[in-house]
Design an enzyme around this catalytic site. Sequence first.
Site, PDB file in Angstrom:
ATOM      1  N   SER A  26       1.054  -1.395   0.192  1.00  0.00           N
ATOM      2  CA  SER A  26      -0.107  -0.111   0.401  1.00  0.00           C
ATOM      3  C   SER A  26       1.000   1.388   0.180  1.00  0.00           C
ATOM      4  O   SER A  26       1.881   1.005   0.156  1.00  0.00           O
ATOM      5  CB  SER A  26      -0.908   0.066   1.468  1.00  0.00           C
ATOM      6  OG  SER A  26      -1.045   1.158   1.507  1.00  0.00           O
ATOM      7  N   TYR A  61      -2.133  -0.667  11.056  1.00  0.00           N
ATOM      8  CA  TYR A  61      -1.928  -0.620   9.589  1.00  0.00           C
ATOM      9  C   TYR A  61      -0.475  -0.364   8.557  1.00  0.00           C
ATOM     10  O   TYR A  61       0.021  -1.215   7.797  1.00  0.00           O
ATOM     11  CB  TYR A  61      -3.090  -0.202   8.750  1.00  0.00           C
ATOM     12  CG  TYR A  61      -3.479  -0.682   7.278  1.00  0.00           C
ATOM     13  CD1 TYR A  61      -3.725  -1.684   7.180  1.00  0.00           C
ATOM     14  CD2 TYR A  61      -2.894   0.161   6.672  1.00  0.00           C
ATOM     15  CE1 TYR A  61      -3.919  -1.944   5.302  1.00  0.00           C
ATOM     16  CE2 TYR A  61      -3.405  -0.003   4.569  1.00  0.00           C
ATOM     17  CZ  TYR A  61      -3.674  -0.941   4.227  1.00  0.00           C
ATOM     18  OH  TYR A  61      -3.215  -1.685   3.117  1.00  0.00           O
TER      19      TYR A  61
END
Length: 235
Positions: free
Chosen positions: A86, A99
Site C-alpha cells: 500500500s 495498518y
Amino acid sequence: MELYELDVTQNDTIEEVISTLILKHKKIDVLINNAGAGFSKTLEQASFDEIQWVTEVNYLGVVRTTKAMLPYMRKAKQGRIINISSVGGLVGQPFNELYCAAKFAVEGFTEALATYISDPFNIHLTTVQPGGISTEFMNNAISKTVTEKGEFATGEYAAIFQKYLEGVQTRSANSENSPYQTGKEVAQIILDIANTEQPPLRVRTSAWAEDFTKLKTAADPDGRLILESVKKDIL
C-alpha cells in the site's frame, strides 16, 4: 478455475493448500500475497487483540505463505512473489498507524529477502502499492473504528478523526483526483509484473499513488538501486 480455502493466520491451512497444488502441478510459479484488512483506529483506542489481528493478517500472513512457498521455488530455481502492500507501506497516515506499521513491515521483509533470494535462485519479489481500491476494503476499515457504543474516535481525538473521515469521503467522491482504482485495474498491473522477466522491487499503481509517495520514492522509484547498493555493500 480451481479455488482452495486457506487462512493466512493458520500455518496448517497454508501448508495443506500448497502441498495439494505441488502434488497436482509439480510447481508453483507465482505467489500473490493479497490477503489484507484495513484498520483505522487510534493506538489508545485499539485493544491488544486488535493490534495482534492487524499484524497477523497484513504482515505475518505474508511471512507464513512466503516461508511455506520458498523451498519449492528455490528447488525449481524460479518464482515470482508479489506482495500487495500500500502507499501506507511508505507513508504513515493518521489513524492508520497499526495498518501502516504492518505494511511498512511487508516492505522491509520483501526488500531484505530480495537482496539474497533473487540472483542465485531466480526468485523475484515485488511489492505493489495501490493508493486505494474501489472495493469494500475502506468501508470495512472504517467499520472497525466504531466502538461498542457506536462511536468513532472519542475524547480529544474525536474532532481530528472527524476531519480525517470527511477527507476520506471527499476524496472518494472526487473522480478527478481520487486515490481509488478498480480491482481490475490493479489486477492487470499485478499480471504484468508476473509476466515481466526482471520485475521491479516496488510498483505504484496510479498517478495519485506516485504523487503521494514521491518524497519517499523520487531517488529510486522502482527499488532496483537500493537492492544493488545493499548487495554491493554487504554481500
